[in-house]
Write an enzyme that holds these catalytic residues in place. Structure first.
Site, PDB file in Angstrom:
ATOM      1  N   LYS A  49       0.820  -1.210   0.000  1.00 30.72           N
ATOM      2  CA  LYS A  49       0.000   0.000   0.000  1.00 30.72           C
ATOM      3  C   LYS A  49       0.862   1.272   0.000  1.00 30.72           C
ATOM      4  CE  LYS A  49      -4.024  -2.123   2.319  1.00 30.72           C
ATOM      5  NZ  LYS A  49      -4.878  -2.050   3.546  1.00 30.72           N
ATOM      6  N   TYR A  79     -12.575  -2.489  -3.144  1.00 28.04           N
ATOM      7  CA  TYR A  79     -13.128  -2.378  -1.798  1.00 28.04           C
ATOM      8  C   TYR A  79     -14.654  -2.303  -1.818  1.00 28.04           C
ATOM      9  CZ  TYR A  79      -8.528  -1.794   0.424  1.00 28.04           C
ATOM     10  OH  TYR A  79      -7.253  -1.995   0.920  1.00 28.04           O
ATOM     11  N   ARG A  89      -2.010 -14.179   4.594  1.00 26.11           N
ATOM     12  CA  ARG A  89      -2.650 -13.364   5.636  1.00 26.11           C
ATOM     13  C   ARG A  89      -1.939 -13.514   6.979  1.00 26.11           C
ATOM     14  NH1 ARG A  89      -7.358 -10.593   4.432  1.00 26.11           N
ATOM     15  NH2 ARG A  89      -8.207 -10.712   6.537  1.00 26.11           N
ATOM     16  N   ARG A 146       2.436  -6.302   9.515  1.00 24.58           N
ATOM     17  CA  ARG A 146       1.752  -5.216  10.243  1.00 24.58           C
ATOM     18  C   ARG A 146       2.261  -5.119  11.674  1.00 24.58           C
ATOM     19  NH1 ARG A 146      -4.209  -6.756   7.800  1.00 24.58           N
ATOM     20  NH2 ARG A 146      -4.143  -5.458   5.922  1.00 24.58           N
ATOM     21  N   ASN A 206      -2.120   0.321   7.299  1.00 28.34           N
ATOM     22  CA  ASN A 206      -1.720  -1.051   7.635  1.00 28.34           C
ATOM     23  C   ASN A 206      -0.920  -1.753   6.540  1.00 28.34           C
ATOM     24  OD1 ASN A 206      -3.804  -1.706   5.930  1.00 28.34           O
ATOM     25  ND2 ASN A 206      -5.069  -2.714   7.477  1.00 28.34           N
ATOM     26  N   HIS A 234      -2.172  -5.331   1.625  1.00 25.94           N
ATOM     27  CA  HIS A 234      -3.436  -6.035   1.425  1.00 25.94           C
ATOM     28  C   HIS A 234      -3.157  -7.477   1.020  1.00 25.94           C
ATOM     29  CE1 HIS A 234      -7.413  -7.124  -0.145  1.00 25.94           C
ATOM     30  NE2 HIS A 234      -6.759  -7.666  -1.159  1.00 25.94           N
ATOM     31  N   GLU A 271      -9.525 -11.081  -7.445  1.00 22.01           N
ATOM     32  CA  GLU A 271      -8.691  -9.880  -7.273  1.00 22.01           C
ATOM     33  C   GLU A 271      -7.464  -9.922  -8.179  1.00 22.01           C
ATOM     34  OE1 GLU A 271      -7.915  -9.458  -3.069  1.00 22.01           O
ATOM     35  OE2 GLU A 271      -9.997  -8.957  -2.611  1.00 22.01           O
TER      36      GLU A 271
HETATM   37  P1  DAT Z   1      -7.932  -6.637   5.744  1.00 30.39           P
HETATM   38  O1  DAT Z   1      -7.167  -5.587   4.999  1.00 30.39           O
HETATM   39  O2  DAT Z   1      -7.155  -7.133   6.933  1.00 30.39           O
HETATM   40  O3  DAT Z   1      -8.430  -7.745   4.869  1.00 30.39           O
HETATM   41  P2  DAT Z   1     -10.687  -5.671   5.805  1.00 30.39           P
HETATM   42  O4  DAT Z   1     -10.870  -6.360   4.507  1.00 30.39           O
HETATM   43  O5  DAT Z   1     -11.646  -5.974   6.905  1.00 30.39           O
HETATM   44  O6  DAT Z   1      -9.214  -5.918   6.380  1.00 30.39           O
HETATM   45  O7  DAT Z   1     -10.728  -4.090   5.576  1.00 30.39           O
HETATM   46  C1  DAT Z   1     -10.071  -3.531   4.460  1.00 30.39           C
HETATM   47  C2  DAT Z   1      -9.324  -2.318   4.908  1.00 30.39           C
HETATM   48  O8  DAT Z   1     -10.233  -1.328   5.403  1.00 30.39           O
HETATM   49  C3  DAT Z   1      -8.365  -2.580   6.077  1.00 30.39           C
HETATM   50  O9  DAT Z   1      -7.107  -3.036   5.627  1.00 30.39           O
HETATM   51  C4  DAT Z   1      -8.289  -1.246   6.733  1.00 30.39           C
HETATM   52  C5  DAT Z   1      -9.664  -0.645   6.506  1.00 30.39           C
HETATM   53  N1  DAT Z   1     -10.519  -0.845   7.670  1.00 30.39           N
HETATM   54  C6  DAT Z   1     -11.127  -2.007   8.038  1.00 30.39           C
HETATM   55  N2  DAT Z   1     -11.839  -1.845   9.159  1.00 30.39           N
HETATM   56  C7  DAT Z   1     -11.695  -0.545   9.499  1.00 30.39           C
HETATM   57  C8  DAT Z   1     -12.182   0.266  10.566  1.00 30.39           C
HETATM   58  N3  DAT Z   1     -12.981  -0.235  11.506  1.00 30.39           N
HETATM   59  N4  DAT Z   1     -11.808   1.570  10.591  1.00 30.39           N
HETATM   60  C9  DAT Z   1     -11.008   2.089   9.647  1.00 30.39           C
HETATM   61  N5  DAT Z   1     -10.508   1.380   8.609  1.00 30.39           N
HETATM   62  C10 DAT Z   1     -10.843   0.093   8.543  1.00 30.39           C
HETATM   63 MG    MG Z   2      -9.849  -7.697   3.387  1.00 27.76          MG
END
Ligand code: DAT
Ligand code: MG
Length: 150
Positions: free
Chosen positions: A9, A49, A85, A102, A112, A115, A126
């Site tokens: 990222k 997303y 992951r 992370r 973070n 991805h 994806e």
């Molecule tokens: P990951 O990236 O671990 O798969 P995710 O798919 O649940 O996590 O969410 C995608 C991204 O969105 C994540 O990397 C960071 C952001 N995100 C997720 N939950 C969040 C929250 N509660 N507040 C702010 N950003 C968030």
């Molecule tokens: Mg995710």
């Protein structure tokens, strides 16, 4: 063999961590079948997303992922999604295990670093969203493969 999409990222790019992050997946044994630098468009960010479209953090998430170029990696391997992951660590870096990307380099959820796809099905989708078939080296065999995959 599963496929997973990894994105280094914008924060990781700005911080000069792309090599370190790629190295960790490579050393784990996952096979790189696609790799490129790109600036994610708003359209691609919204598609990537889409599942988070209704979340309060969606706009900041799109702004973040489009803020600088990213390295996209397509990886292949047995259980590639789960393995990648685990290497990435928990979504919230302050709670991610030390030793994960992370957990070693991040603090906040909105920064973070990386991805990774969350299921084999999404991994395939994806990878296809980020790479054309012609951009993938899908059929190369590494000499080391028998020592990584039983
Ligand atoms: P990951 O990236 O671990 O798969 P995710 O798919 O649940 O996590 O969410 C995608 C991204 O969105 C994540 O990397 C960071 C952001 N995100 C997720 N939950 C969040 C929250 N509660 N507040 C702010 N950003 C968030
Ligand atoms: Mg995710």
């Amino acid at each position: 063999m599963e496929r997973t999409l990894i994105l280094v990222k914008p924060d990781a790019m700005q911080r000069g961590l792309a090599g370190e992050i790629i190295k960790r997946f490579e050393q784990r044994g996952l096979k790189i079948i696609g790799l490129k630098l790109l600036r994610i468009s708003r359209e691609l960010a919204e598609k990537h997303y889409a599942v988070h479209r209704e979340k309060p953090f969606f706009e900041s998430l799109v702004a973040y992922i489009t803020a600088a170029p990213v390295v996209a990696l397509a990886l292949e391997g047995s259980d590639a999604v789960t393995a990648a992951r685990a290497t990435i660590g928990a979504t919230k870096p302050s709670a991610a295990a030390a030793g994960s990307i992370r957990g070693d380099y991040g603090l906040e959820i909105g920064r973070n670093l990386v991805h990774g796809s969350d299921s084999a099905e999404n991994g395939a989708l994806e990878v296809a969203n980020f790479f054309s078939e012609g951009e993938l080296c899908a059929d190369w065999a590494r000499d080391v493969d028998p020592w990584v995959f039983e």
